[in-house]
Design an enzyme around this catalytic site. Structure first.
Site, PDB file in Angstrom:
ATOM      1  N   ASP A   1       0.862  -1.169   0.000  1.00 13.97           N
ATOM      2  CA  ASP A   1       0.000   0.000   0.000  1.00 13.97           C
ATOM      3  C   ASP A   1       0.910   1.235   0.000  1.00 13.97           C
ATOM      4  OD1 ASP A   1      -3.103   0.808   1.721  1.00 13.97           O
ATOM      5  OD2 ASP A   1      -2.079   1.717   0.022  1.00 13.97           O
TER       6      ASP A   1
HETATM    7  C1  GLC Z   1      -4.234   4.396  -0.268  1.00 17.30           C
HETATM    8  C2  GLC Z   1      -5.127   3.301   0.244  1.00 17.30           C
HETATM    9  C3  GLC Z   1      -5.331   2.175  -0.720  1.00 17.30           C
HETATM   10  C4  GLC Z   1      -5.334   2.726  -2.136  1.00 17.30           C
HETATM   11  C5  GLC Z   1      -3.938   3.247  -2.414  1.00 17.30           C
HETATM   12  C6  GLC Z   1      -3.848   3.896  -3.814  1.00 17.30           C
HETATM   13  O1  GLC Z   1      -3.395   4.846   0.738  1.00 17.30           O
HETATM   14  O2  GLC Z   1      -4.827   2.736   1.520  1.00 17.30           O
HETATM   15  O3  GLC Z   1      -6.569   1.534  -0.389  1.00 17.30           O
HETATM   16  O4  GLC Z   1      -5.670   1.715  -3.065  1.00 17.30           O
HETATM   17  O5  GLC Z   1      -3.497   4.176  -1.452  1.00 17.30           O
HETATM   18  O6  GLC Z   1      -4.621   5.038  -3.851  1.00 17.30           O
END
Ligand code: GLC
Length: 742
Positions: A283
């Site tokens: 993430d």
């Molecule tokens: C964010 C979220 C995740 C998302 C990613 C891309 O921090 O935690 O769910 O898909 O970044 O935006």
């Protein structure tokens, strides 16, 4: 003759029996040519926050990404959202030495150009077909805009409505959450990768992100391995079994190990026991964040721990680009570890057909067709109305008549447009013109001789009472008042945990002032989570939970208000009486001192200052009609071994409206080698009954449904007494006891 034909075929097309070079072989051939820098590039994803959603405008700060792309040192970009942008970036990638195509990812969480109810609202529909269809539409629209990969479904189970991300999940129940997660994967991936309307799905956030201590986003998670396997992992396992293309790990540490570096869940379970062949993306920045966790001394250390633990692609922390080549060159990491991760990523690019044609998703005509698809909007309107939960209708003023002389819509959300998108929506410039506000939805359906008044009454979250007087006056001039209160779209979602989940600002004061007028009123509650609204729940006779319903929100709400649709939603999450009661959930253990009834408080598991039962239980939701449950039967009260147990109940629509009912099946395992929940959802069926119609609904259970993880993590069932329950929600059930013998 046959021989001649066969030889002609072989000359023309090659032997029908020599398979095309397999993807595996193609990947091996490519790997053999790649430098370690190019391999690290394929394991890296960077963000491009281009504001302009129609043209290929590149912002100054993104130029280094273009250089990396042209050098073949960047394999994926997230947050590009148009054919023009993806085509431009793909053209840069085609200038690189090995011409490895880029992968474009985007958070397509509950719709794309057409947005649908926020996911917890979708879960309230308990309609797996609608949920799957919504993702099919989302994938079609996203793919038409050049997107290959969505970072969804989010399958985190959570029992804590203070956590803002309950908005994008399916609530508190593992069984319901697993089925919904699978429906989403099927919707996104459709007939399979390589189809032009299929996008890769991504099961996230692996794992147990929804168990953050205190419901505070990004906070630590400390659960037993048994609880991890019993409650939080099953939706991920179900998604893996459904063929989800990718996983995303989570920000949190689990029992002391950051998920990004947790080899137990990523290698032992996911890639080992579950046989997952896709790839895991970290993430946003979570690899680099291991330094903050105090688990890595620097990004080099973090890169090593993450890649060894099975985190294949690094989103946004640049740790892999900056460190993996050196770690390989100095012999700290075996190139085989890198090659396995790169193989997983390249395999998906081949499966998507990007090597055959890197521009196959870049089609302006397709993008135009999907820009405002009326069929999708029509579906969104239906899905929105099916996600609404009727909490109270005591005076039965619902459904309203379209010829009501004067209606007053009062509250900060009445004329909102983009708020109906909720937190996770891809913003487009024309949103304000495309989204149906509640005011417009109601106006569209009122007769021409009727009047719709409007007053904002208050803001969402401040102490401004200056609009009260006008609102009260407006209410006095109306026959019916529709109040629309709740939390703003940016008060739930990522990094939106709330310590206080009451109505914010002075909304409840406004409600009390309007209530003093004595006008018949309906309260609409807009939210991405369960809120606490005790006064309203006890004083307002008619309450609908409308979540945030997306592009067609106003029409969906009006369809229910005026009776075109009879609401049939059921809560996928328990509603607490107050924050102090959290976590409160239906499938809790009995404890040694259970409270016999909600008002018990002395020397039982209860608070001295609060009733034990929730404000509204899991599975709860009313209808304009009534459903009567009768003739509850079991095929046996002493099933043995793998015998299937048949359960049947007759449901009769005894009211004056046709309607849908979610018939729910629960069990209780009375005695186990570990304590067992007082209730477990094991089945549900959503049925439609015309008024007066009756239907016998049948379920079947077998020992597989009775299994659970014991303290040794063995997944078995035990013989013994079970309660079998059927009903309209998790509290209002009929119960029969059986003894299931091994
Ligand atoms: C964010 C979220 C995740 C998302 C990613 C891309 O921090 O935690 O769910 O898909 O970044 O935006």
């Amino acid at each position: 003759m046959k021989k001649i034909l066969l030889s002609i075929f072989i000359m023309g097309f090659g032997s029908p029996f020599s398979a095309q070079k397999s993807i595996d072989q193609k990947v091996s051939d490519l790997l053999a040519k790649m430098t370690v820098e190019e391999k690290a590039g394929q394991l890296s994803q960077l963000n491009s926050d281009w504001e302009d959603l129609t043209g290929p405008i590149l912002q100054k700060k993104d130029e280094d990404k273009v250089v990396l792309i042209q050098q073949g040192k960047l394999g994926s970009i997230l947050n590009v959202r148009s054919v023009a942008q993806t085509r431009m970036l793909q053209e840069y990638a085609m200038k690189s030495r090995l011409r490895i195509p880029l992968l474009f990812g985007q958070d397509v969480i509950h719709g794309f150009r057409t947005t649908f109810p926020v996911n917890i609202g979708q879960a309230a529909s308990w309609d797996l077909n609608l949920i799957e269809k919504s993702e099919r539409i989302a994938a079609t629209e996203a793919a038409a805009f050049g997107i290959h990969w969505t970072f969804a479904p989010m399958v985190d189970i959570s029992r804590d409505p203070r956590w803002g991300r309950v908005m994008e999940g399916s609530g508190e129940d593992t069984y319901l959450g697993s089925l919904i997660g699978v429906a989403r994967v099927k919707g996104f991936q459709g007939k399979g990768l390589g189809n032009i309307d299929a996008v890769m799905a991504c099961a996230k956030h692996f794992a147990a992100y929804g168990a953050a201590v205190g419901g505070r986003d990004y906070n630590s998670v400390d659960v037993s391995l048994r609880q991890l396997h019993e409650t939080y992992l099953p939706p991920f396992k179900a998604a893996a079994e459904a063929g989800v293309a990718t996983f995303m790990n989570s920000f949190n540490d689990i029992n002391g190990i950051p998920a990004t570096a947790d080899a137990y869940i990523q290698r032992d379970l996911l890639k080992g026991k579950w046989g997952f062949k896709g790839f895991v993306v970290s993430d946003w920045g979570s690899i680099g964040e291991m330094v903050n966790h105090g688990y890595a001394k620097d990004k080099t250390d973090a890169s090593l721990k993450a890649i060894l633990a099975g985190s294949d692609m690094d989103m946004e922390s640049r740790a892999y680009i900056e460190n993996l080549p050196q770690l390989v060159k100095e012999g700290t990491i075996d190139i085989k570890i890198i090659d396995d991760a790169v193989r997983r990523v390249l395999t998906k690019k081949f499966e998507l057909g990007l090597f055959d044609d890197p521009f196959r998703f870049c089609n302006d005509d397709r993008q135009k067709q999907q820009t405002n698809n009326p069929e999708h909007r029509k579906f969104g309107r239906e899905f929105g109305s099916k996600s609404i939960v009727l909490l109270k209708n005591e005076t039965s003023i619902l459904p309203l008549s379209k010829t009501t002389k004067t209606i007053a819509l009062i509250g900060p959300f009445g004329k909102e447009t983009t708020a109906n998108h909720g937190f996770w929506a891809v913003p487009f410039k024309d949103d304000k013109d495309r989204i149906i506000s509640q005011y417009d939805g109601i106006k569209n359906q009122l007769s021409k001789n009727s009047t719709l008044l409007y007053a904002k009454g208050s803001n969402v979250d401040d102490e401004d009472r200056s609009m009260f007087a006008e609102a009260v006056e407006t209410a006095r001039n109306a026959d019916v008042v529709i109040m629309t209160l709740g939390e703003g779209p940016n008060m739930s979602g990522e990094a939106k945990s709330r310590s206080n989940i009451h109505f914010s600002g002075v909304q409840e004061e406004l409600l009390k002032e309007i209530s003093k007028t004595g006008k018949p009123s309906v309260l609409l509650i807009n939210a991405g989570r369960p809120l606490v609204f005790d006064w309203a729940a006890d004083h307002i006779p008619t309450i609908m939970y409308t979540w945030w319903l997306g592009t067609e929100a106003g029409n969906s709400i009006a369809d229910v208000l005026f009776g075109a649709v009879n609401p049939g939603g059921k809560l996928p999450m328990t509603f607490p009486r107050t924050e102090g009661q959290i976590p409160v959930y239906y499938n809790h253990y009995n404890t040694g001192r259970p409270a016999a009834k909600s008002t018990d408080r002395n020397y039982v598991s209860a608070y001295i200052d609060l009733d034990n039962d929730p404000k509204y239980p899991f599975g709860y939701g009313l209808s304009y009609t009534n459903f009567n449950y009768s003739d509850f039967q079991l095929s046996s009260e002493h099933p043995t071994g793998n015998q299937e147990l048949k359960i049947s109940v007759t449901v009769t629509n005894t009211g004056n409206f046709d309607g849908e009912e979610v018939v729910q099946l629960y069990i209780r395992d009375l005695v186990g080698k570990v304590v067992r929940p007082v209730k477990e959802l094991k089945g549900f069926q959503k049925i439609f009954l015309k008024k007066g119609e009756r239907r016998t609904v049948t379920f079947s259970l077998n020992p597989e449904s009775l299994k659970f993880y014991d303290d040794q993590l063995s997944y078995e069932w035990e013989e013994g007494e079970f309660d079998i329950m059927v009903g309209t929600d998790s509290e209002n059930v009929q119960t029969k006891r059986i003894y299931w013998k091994k």
